[in-house]
Design an enzyme around this catalytic site. Structure first.
Site, PDB file in Angstrom:
ATOM      1  N   ASP A 154       1.024  -1.569   0.439  1.00  0.00           N
ATOM      2  CA  ASP A 154       0.089   0.297  -0.113  1.00  0.00           C
ATOM      3  C   ASP A 154       0.760   1.558  -0.212  1.00  0.00           C
ATOM      4  O   ASP A 154       1.760   0.847   0.224  1.00  0.00           O
ATOM      5  CB  ASP A 154      -0.682  -0.407   1.333  1.00  0.00           C
TER       6      ASP A 154
ATOM      7  N   GLU B  57      22.221 -21.797 -18.997  1.00  0.00           N
ATOM      8  CA  GLU B  57      21.195 -21.502 -18.216  1.00  0.00           C
ATOM      9  C   GLU B  57      22.314 -20.518 -17.361  1.00  0.00           C
ATOM     10  O   GLU B  57      21.535 -19.255 -17.600  1.00  0.00           O
ATOM     11  CB  GLU B  57      20.672 -22.032 -17.201  1.00  0.00           C
TER      12      GLU B  57
END
Ligand code: DGJ
Length: 729
Positions: free
Chosen positions: A534, A614
């Protein structure tokens, strides 16, 4: 002038570049909400047309005028108990037990700039030119004064709104409701967009037509919550990403809140938003004032994308603070999903060593490094190093990590305590519990009473000692359960209703002190992922861990919902291992990487387990994030698909001058025999030519915006998409 006043009619206009908010005090002093929408430059009260509505009462001073009713007219701050039967913004119980409040206009003032709120986060003006209007209302008894505060950020198309409530009587009063926003919208066909969910599935977008009666999104959990977010969006029925009227409100608050939208008997909509009245009572002594949290409001006549851009700018530049508010964020490696509680300094070092080789900037040591903490059932509160795990202590480990060229971050959960901890054994009276009852456990833990000064003092001392003890650059501030059993042993019975709000005020005070003392530390908020995402927390922590769900597919949807109000730079997001620990889903590394790049970017796995190929991919992802990072965090973010409905999640970042664009996303499920699908880009310059870096192709902005960029055919599920486009002339 952003604030224009027609004094003789008590007409107040708050004007931004594109919006207008109009309030009017009528001849009886009742404050009406007249307009929030497109800037029209004129008095919009000509649209009000009320007649006698059965059973809607009339104020006594209206005499025989049966059309004058508080129950039907649009009000700016509706009070309980005087004949407006809709959701009220404020309610007070007086010393005689009565609870009516009849607020009438008393005075107003305008000033340049904007004040902060005592003990609460609030928007600040910074370099921006801001004007503030305060309208003072007084109860007809002269005993309660309410000041409505509006700050106008004209260039940002935003307003900040808060309320001060004072007891001017001679005896204490009990405040039982104190919302920040109350706004009546008499016309139009509005839809409600809100963001709901649960742990590991936050901020799912739901858009609904308004139904007669009350619809609500709220939290009584002591945190703004995974389940609902303290933001709300109202839009015209035909509003899309690119067109139509909509406005949003974001409450700068991290505890219990309530948003209600009521469609009344006449089809008028009322929005109220603020502290949740079920978990709020506040005793106001004579002469005392209560400050509500602040709310940010913004209007767009060009759909959701524009509205999001406005909120992103406001939150990034006028809510977030400190060294990191606009700075590029370190790419971090967090050990949580790599090790959970099972680690020691060796294991961390091995993870960090590999990460450093691939270009990661920071190691974050997550839960498990302190006290006796080998599972989530013990140790919270004992914020000293577990030397069995970290032999040689914290400073030594930090030195070793720094020698790798990385900085160091640490995890804390200060508001919580385990029963099996030294802290609890020493201070059982510090937890929230109701005398005579056993407290609820959540994740085996209890909650410290943050409203107590001694608790805050202990936490401040302990955390500052820890942060001074080694070169710590980052803190992940977690909170892993909701709060109930509201009770504070230091408050008298008639003030127990204050405990939930005092908890949040206590949290804010502690965070403020630590921000001041450690301005170089990056605080990342967290609440079991995004359970306290928030604008209040963002005032103290410029980034928040968005969700505990690190599955790329699910996360694109969580980040989609989060993006309506919150800027990408605030969204903590990491690449994790597969099969994913929350869903078991396997997604390609590239898909996980583009998803995490639409955030603060980092890794949360042991990079040593990756193949050489990777690892090369990770290196390239990090260098791409370092190159694109400024565009990702400073550019304009566009949602290019609706991942709740479409088989893809695609988004873009556009340089503010429109000259560079990064398109990223995931094609979710592969289907056979498909035609190619374009995605239309947004925010480009129509006449400009753009070269796509990956293919060398050149298109006009107009072609890319109206025709689109042709996406590759999906091969395998969750194929990542990434295109970087540069204007070539
Ligand atoms: C919840 C957080 O969201 C996770 O990332 C991790 O820090 C755990 N808590 C640790 O307990």
């Amino acid at each position: 002038m952003a604030i224009r006043i027609e004094e003789n009619q008590k007409n107040f206009y708050l004007e931004t570049k594109n919006s207008m908010y109009q309030i009017q005090a009528d001849s009886r002093g009742v404050l009406k909400h007249i307009w929030y929408g497109q800037r029209t430059g004129r008095d919009m009260s000509y649209l009000l047309d009320y007649h006698d509505v059965g059973f809607s009462g009339n104020t006594y001073d209206a005499g025989q005028d049966r059309t004058y009713s508080l129950d039907t007219m649009p009000l700016e701050y509706a009070a309980e108990g005087i004949g407006d039967f809709r959701s009220a913004a404020i309610a007070v119980t007086h010393e005689n037990g009565g609870s009516a409040l009849d607020l009438r206009y008393e005075s107003h003032r305008v000033y340049e700039g904007k004040k902060g709120l005592p003990g609460l986060p609030s928007m600040y003006a910074g370099e921006e030119k801001v004007e503030t209007l305060e309208i003072v209302l007084m109860d007809t008894t002269g005993e309660v004064r309410v000041t409505l505060c509006y700050s106008v950020f004209a260039d940002l198309d935003a307003l900040a709104r808060s309320v001060v409530i004072e007891n001017c009587g001679s005896a204490p009063k009990m405040l039982t409701k104190a919302h920040t926003i109350c706004m009546d919208i008499p016309w139009g066909d509005w839809e409600w967009v809100h963001f709901h969910g649960r742990h590991t599935m936050e901020r799912q977008v739901q858009r609904l037509p308004l139904l007669s009666g009350i619809q609500e999104s709220s939290s009584k959990r002591g945190a703004s919550s995974h389940q609902q977010n303290p933001t709300v969006l109202l839009c015209e029925k035909d509003c899309t990403e690119d067109a139509g009227g909509c406005f949003g409100a974001a409450l700068m608050y991290s505890g219990c809140f309530q948003t209600q939208i009521e469609l009344d008997q006449l089809g008028q909509a009322r929005l109220v938003m603020g502290l949740h009245p079920d978990t709020f009572r506040w005793k106001l002594e004579t002469g005392e004032a209560f400050y509500t949290p602040e709310a940010i409001l913004s209007w767009s006549d060009r759909g959701f994308a524009r509205l999001s851009h406005q909120f992103h700018r406001v939150i990034r530049e006028h809510v977030c603070r400190g060294k990191y508010k606009l700075a590029e964020r370190p790419v971090l490696i967090n050990n949580w999903e790599a090790t959970y509680f099972t680690f020691d300094e060796e294991k961390l070092y091995v993870i960090a060593e590999q990460a450093a080789k691939l270009g990661v900037d920071m190691l974050v040591m997550d839960d498990g490094w302190f006290g006796v903490r080998d599972s989530d059932s013990t140790g919270l509160g004992d914020w000293y190093v577990n030397e069995r795990k970290l032999k040689g202590g914290l400073a030594k480990l930090v030195q070793k990590i720094k020698a790798l060229g990385m900085s160091f971050g640490i995890w804390l959960e200060p508001e919580m305590v385990s029963e099996d901890s030294d802290l609890y054994r020493a201070h059982p009276e510090w937890v929230i519990r109701i005398p005579g009852r056993q407290p609820m456990r959540g994740r085996y833990q209890l909650v410290l009473d943050m409203s107590r000064k001694d608790v805050r003092e202990y936490l401040y001392e302990t955390i500052s000692k820890l942060l001074h003890s080694a070169d710590i650059s980052y803190v992940k501030w977690d909170m892993n359960r909701n709060v109930c059993d509201w009770y504070s042993t230091l408050l008298p019975p008639d003030r127990q209703g204050e405990a939930p709000h005092r908890y949040v005020l206590g949290l804010y005070e502690l965070l403020e002190r630590l921000n001041e003392e450690f301005p170089h530390v990056l605080f990342e908020g967290c609440c079991g992922g995004g359970g306290r995402f928030d604008a209040g927390m963002l005032y103290y922590c410029p980034q928040i861990w968005c969700s505990d769900d690190t599955d790329a597919y699910a996360r694109t949807r969580i980040q989609y919902g989060t993006s309506f109000f919150y800027p990408v730079s605030t969204v903590g997001s990491h690449v994790s291992a597969v099969p994913n620990h929350q869903t078991g889903r396997i997604t390609p590394l590239a898909a996980r990487a583009v998803t995490a790049m639409a955030g603060t970017f980092g890794y949360e796995l042991d990079l040593n387990i990756l193949t050489e190929e990777e690892k090369e991919a990770v290196k390239s992802q990090i260098s791409r994030f370092k190159e694109y990072g400024p565009l990702i965090h400073n550019g304009l973010y566009y949602r290019l698909s609706d991942p709740m409905k479409e088989n893809r999640g695609i988004w873009s970042f556009v340089e503010r001058d429109g000259k560079a664009v990064l398109v990223q996303g995931i094609l979710y499920h592969a289907e056979p025999n498909m035609v190619g699908h374009p995605v239309r880009l947004k925010g480009l310059k129509a006449d400009c030519l753009y070269r796509i870096r990956e293919t060398g192709e050149i298109y006009t902005g107009a072609a890319l915006m109206h025709g689109g960029i042709l996406l590759p055919r999906g091969w395998g599920d969750f194929m990542a998409v990434e295109y970087y486009l540069e204007a070539v002339e």
